[in-house]
Write an enzyme that holds these catalytic residues in place. Structure first.
Site, short mmCIF file in Angstrom:
data_model
loop_
_atom_site.label_atom_id
_atom_site.label_comp_id
_atom_site.label_asym_id
_atom_site.label_seq_id
_atom_site.Cartn_x
_atom_site.Cartn_y
_atom_site.Cartn_z
N THR A 234 3.48 6.47 -11.55
CA THR A 234 3.27 6.71 -10.12
C THR A 234 2.34 7.90 -9.91
OG1 THR A 234 4.33 7.17 -7.99
CG2 THR A 234 5.38 8.14 -9.93
N SER A 235 1.49 7.79 -8.88
CA SER A 235 0.59 8.90 -8.55
C SER A 235 1.35 9.97 -7.77
CB SER A 235 -0.59 8.38 -7.73
OG SER A 235 -0.09 7.73 -6.56
N CYS B 131 13.99 -10.91 16.42
CA CYS B 131 15.46 -11.09 16.33
C CYS B 131 16.00 -10.70 14.96
CB CYS B 131 15.82 -12.55 16.64
SG CYS B 131 15.28 -13.71 15.36
N HIS C 86 10.85 1.08 -1.00
CA HIS C 86 9.87 0.54 -0.07
C HIS C 86 10.09 -0.95 0.21
CE1 HIS C 86 7.10 4.07 -1.42
NE2 HIS C 86 8.01 4.44 -0.51
N CYS D 50 9.08 -17.24 13.91
CA CYS D 50 10.54 -17.39 13.76
C CYS D 50 11.02 -18.71 14.39
CB CYS D 50 11.21 -16.20 14.45
SG CYS D 50 12.99 -16.31 14.50
N CYS E 6 12.03 -11.60 10.97
CA CYS E 6 11.40 -11.74 12.30
C CYS E 6 11.41 -10.39 12.99
CB CYS E 6 12.21 -12.75 13.12
SG CYS E 6 11.82 -12.69 14.87
C1 BV8 Z 1 7.45 8.03 6.57
C2 BV8 Z 1 5.13 -0.62 0.70
C3 BV8 Z 1 7.95 8.93 8.65
C4 BV8 Z 1 4.15 -1.56 1.25
C5 BV8 Z 1 4.28 1.66 0.59
C6 BV8 Z 1 0.83 9.90 8.82
C7 BV8 Z 1 1.65 9.08 9.60
C8 BV8 Z 1 2.91 8.67 9.16
C9 BV8 Z 1 3.35 9.06 7.91
C10 BV8 Z 1 2.52 9.85 7.14
C11 BV8 Z 1 1.27 10.30 7.57
N1 BV8 Z 1 0.73 11.06 6.58
C12 BV8 Z 1 1.57 11.13 5.55
C13 BV8 Z 1 2.66 10.39 5.87
C14 BV8 Z 1 3.78 10.14 5.07
C15 BV8 Z 1 3.48 8.83 4.34
C16 BV8 Z 1 2.81 9.22 3.05
O1 BV8 Z 1 3.46 9.70 2.17
N2 BV8 Z 1 1.47 9.03 2.97
C17 BV8 Z 1 0.75 9.42 1.76
C18 BV8 Z 1 -0.29 8.37 1.40
C19 BV8 Z 1 0.14 10.79 1.98
N3 BV8 Z 1 4.76 8.20 4.10
C20 BV8 Z 1 5.23 7.30 4.97
O2 BV8 Z 1 4.62 6.89 5.95
C21 BV8 Z 1 6.63 6.85 4.68
N4 BV8 Z 1 7.39 6.91 5.89
O3 BV8 Z 1 7.03 9.10 6.22
O4 BV8 Z 1 8.03 7.83 7.76
C22 BV8 Z 1 9.07 8.72 9.53
C23 BV8 Z 1 10.23 9.46 9.33
C24 BV8 Z 1 11.26 9.27 10.19
C25 BV8 Z 1 11.17 8.34 11.24
C26 BV8 Z 1 9.99 7.57 11.39
C27 BV8 Z 1 8.94 7.76 10.53
C28 BV8 Z 1 6.64 5.41 4.19
C29 BV8 Z 1 5.83 5.31 2.92
C30 BV8 Z 1 5.96 3.90 2.35
C31 BV8 Z 1 4.63 3.22 2.42
N5 BV8 Z 1 4.74 1.92 1.78
N6 BV8 Z 1 4.40 0.45 0.05
C32 BV8 Z 1 3.38 -2.25 0.16
O5 BV8 Z 1 3.64 -2.04 -1.04
O6 BV8 Z 1 2.49 -3.00 0.55
S1 BV8 Z 1 3.55 2.89 -0.31
C33 BV8 Z 1 2.70 2.31 -1.65
O7 BV8 Z 1 2.38 3.49 -2.42
C34 BV8 Z 1 3.49 1.44 -2.63
O8 BV8 Z 1 4.85 1.27 -2.30
C35 BV8 Z 1 3.42 2.25 -3.91
O9 BV8 Z 1 4.52 2.03 -4.69
C36 BV8 Z 1 3.38 3.61 -3.37
C37 BV8 Z 1 3.04 4.70 -4.30
O10 BV8 Z 1 1.94 4.30 -5.08
P1 BV8 Z 1 2.20 4.27 -6.67
O11 BV8 Z 1 3.35 3.39 -6.93
O12 BV8 Z 1 2.27 5.66 -7.17
O13 BV8 Z 1 0.92 3.52 -7.17
P2 BV8 Z 1 -0.54 4.15 -7.43
O14 BV8 Z 1 -1.49 3.01 -7.58
O15 BV8 Z 1 -0.81 5.21 -6.40
O16 BV8 Z 1 -0.42 4.91 -8.84
C38 BV8 Z 1 -0.20 4.17 -10.02
C39 BV8 Z 1 -0.02 5.18 -11.14
O17 BV8 Z 1 0.29 4.46 -12.34
C40 BV8 Z 1 -1.28 5.99 -11.43
O18 BV8 Z 1 -0.89 7.36 -11.57
C41 BV8 Z 1 -1.79 5.42 -12.77
O19 BV8 Z 1 -2.37 6.43 -13.57
C42 BV8 Z 1 -0.50 4.96 -13.40
N7 BV8 Z 1 -0.64 3.85 -14.36
C43 BV8 Z 1 -1.47 2.77 -14.27
N8 BV8 Z 1 -1.24 1.94 -15.33
C44 BV8 Z 1 -0.26 2.51 -16.07
C45 BV8 Z 1 0.13 3.72 -15.46
N9 BV8 Z 1 1.10 4.51 -15.97
C46 BV8 Z 1 1.70 4.12 -17.11
N10 BV8 Z 1 1.38 2.96 -17.76
C47 BV8 Z 1 0.41 2.14 -17.27
N11 BV8 Z 1 0.11 1.01 -17.93
ZN ZN Z 2 13.24 -14.32 15.70
#
Ligand code: BV8
Ligand code: ZN
Length: 253
Positions: A193-194, A134, A123, A152, A131
């Site tokens: 990760t969830s 560009c 990600h 930019c 930018c």
């Molecule tokens: C794509 C970067 C299509 C930014 C992130 C509608 C429209 C478009 C797409 C979709 C849609 N519906 C669904 C989708 C697909 C979508 C998706 O999957 N949505 C989900 C929510 C259903 N995916 C996308 O849009 C992806 N792109 O599909 O493109 C496409 C294809 C071709 C051409 C054009 C388009 C892009 C997804 C990327 C999104 N960006 N982040 C930023 O960070 O600001 S996602 C974001 O969630 C973070 O990156 C994060 O890493 C990621 C996952 O979350 P987790 O890391 O799992 O974190 P979370 O808090 O959820 O869980 C933490 C876990 O840790 C828990 O389980 C907890 O119990 C545990 N924990 C806590 N403490 C501990 C621990 N475990 C161990 N030890 C501890 N101490």
């Molecule tokens: Zn630029």
């Protein structure tokens, strides 16, 4: 954790550790939680207050660039002021005993800072910006851009963080590279990760399809748990060093 309450692991897993040559660590926000980086969806997750759709997507940025920029500045500040935790360092140290690949969903750069050498950032990363017009890259933008999106220098376009937003496809060859590594690893660790974001969450599923032994390290069960060979519940910053200890003890006896 002193000798008497050393963590015990399933015999089958200890055996797999002995036979394995290559490990893949698929990580999410949970691995950075013990460093002080808030997770997204947990009880104190940053998305409880604000929904991802409102922030981590391109339209939100175009609609309100300063707000989205400010949110990333806030997260950058957190990340700049924390350290990797024992979980990140253990993953880096496994490289002394195995071929190790890290595939992370995190954008916090902590695996790199902990010394891991083979990392796919599915990600992107908040240490980089570009930018939108560009595509010029910008790194350390000065303080003046705390809550105002920078423009930019070359074309006056809006500058955005180099992260993959919802609805955006993953960049470059991060995904195909990660898929390749998933197909060839012996053990795939799914850490903090969830597992609800796709296509990232396909990585451990691909590893399983290609015969890897899947180990989940999390505080609680997740969507992936039914597909996992071995779920270890607890903090990754405590569990990973304990698994490393088994490997070190075996290699030093
Ligand atoms: C794509 C970067 C299509 C930014 C992130 C509608 C429209 C478009 C797409 C979709 C849609 N519906 C669904 C989708 C697909 C979508 C998706 O999957 N949505 C989900 C929510 C259903 N995916 C996308 O849009 C992806 N792109 O599909 O493109 C496409 C294809 C071709 C051409 C054009 C388009 C892009 C997804 C990327 C999104 N960006 N982040 C930023 O960070 O600001 S996602 C974001 O969630 C973070 O990156 C994060 O890493 C990621 C996952 O979350 P987790 O890391 O799992 O974190 P979370 O808090 O959820 O869980 C933490 C876990 O840790 C828990 O389980 C907890 O119990 C545990 N924990 C806590 N403490 C501990 C621990 N475990 C161990 N030890 C501890 N101490
Ligand atoms: Zn630029």
């Amino acid at each position: 954790m002193d000798k008497k309450n050393k963590m015990e692991f399933k015999k089958e897993f200890v055996e797999k550790l002995k036979e394995a040559e290559s490990l893949l660590f698929f990580t999410g926000a949970g691995i950075s939680a013990e460093s002080g980086v808030p997770t997204f969806r947990g009880k104190d997750g940053i998305w409880n207050k604000l929904k991802p759709e409102e922030l981590a997507n391109f339209n939100a940025f175009i609609k309100n660039p300063d707000m989205v920029w400010e949110w990333y500045q806030y997260r950058r500040k957190i990340v700049e002021n924390v350290e990797p935790n024992p979980g990140h360092y253990a993953i880096a140290e496994f490289e002394n005993y195995y071929k190790v690949d890290v595939v992370t969903q995190n954008v916090d750069n902590l695996h790199k800072r902990a010394g891991s050498t083979s990392i796919e950032e599915l990600h992107g990363s908040i240490v980089r910006n570009f930018c939108i017009d560009c595509k010029t890259y910008y790194y350390d933008l000065d303080e003046e851009f705390e809550n105002k999106v920078p423009k930019c220098k070359k074309c006056n376009g809006l500058i955005r963080p180099d992260v993959v937003w919802f609805g955006e496809s993953l960049r470059g060859d991060a995904y195909p590279n990660s898929e390749q590594k998933a197909k060839s690893c012996d053990i795939c660790f799914v850490v903090g990760t969830s597992a609800i974001v796709y296509p990232a969450a396909y990585i451990p599923i691909t590893a399983k399809e290609y015969g890897a032994y899947i180990v989940e390290i999390n505080l609680e069960p997740t969507e992936l748990t039914p597909h996992i060979n071995y779920s270890i519940f607890g903090k990754s910053g405590e569990i990973l060093p304990e698994i490393l200890r088994i490997v070190k003890d075996r290699n030093h006896n």
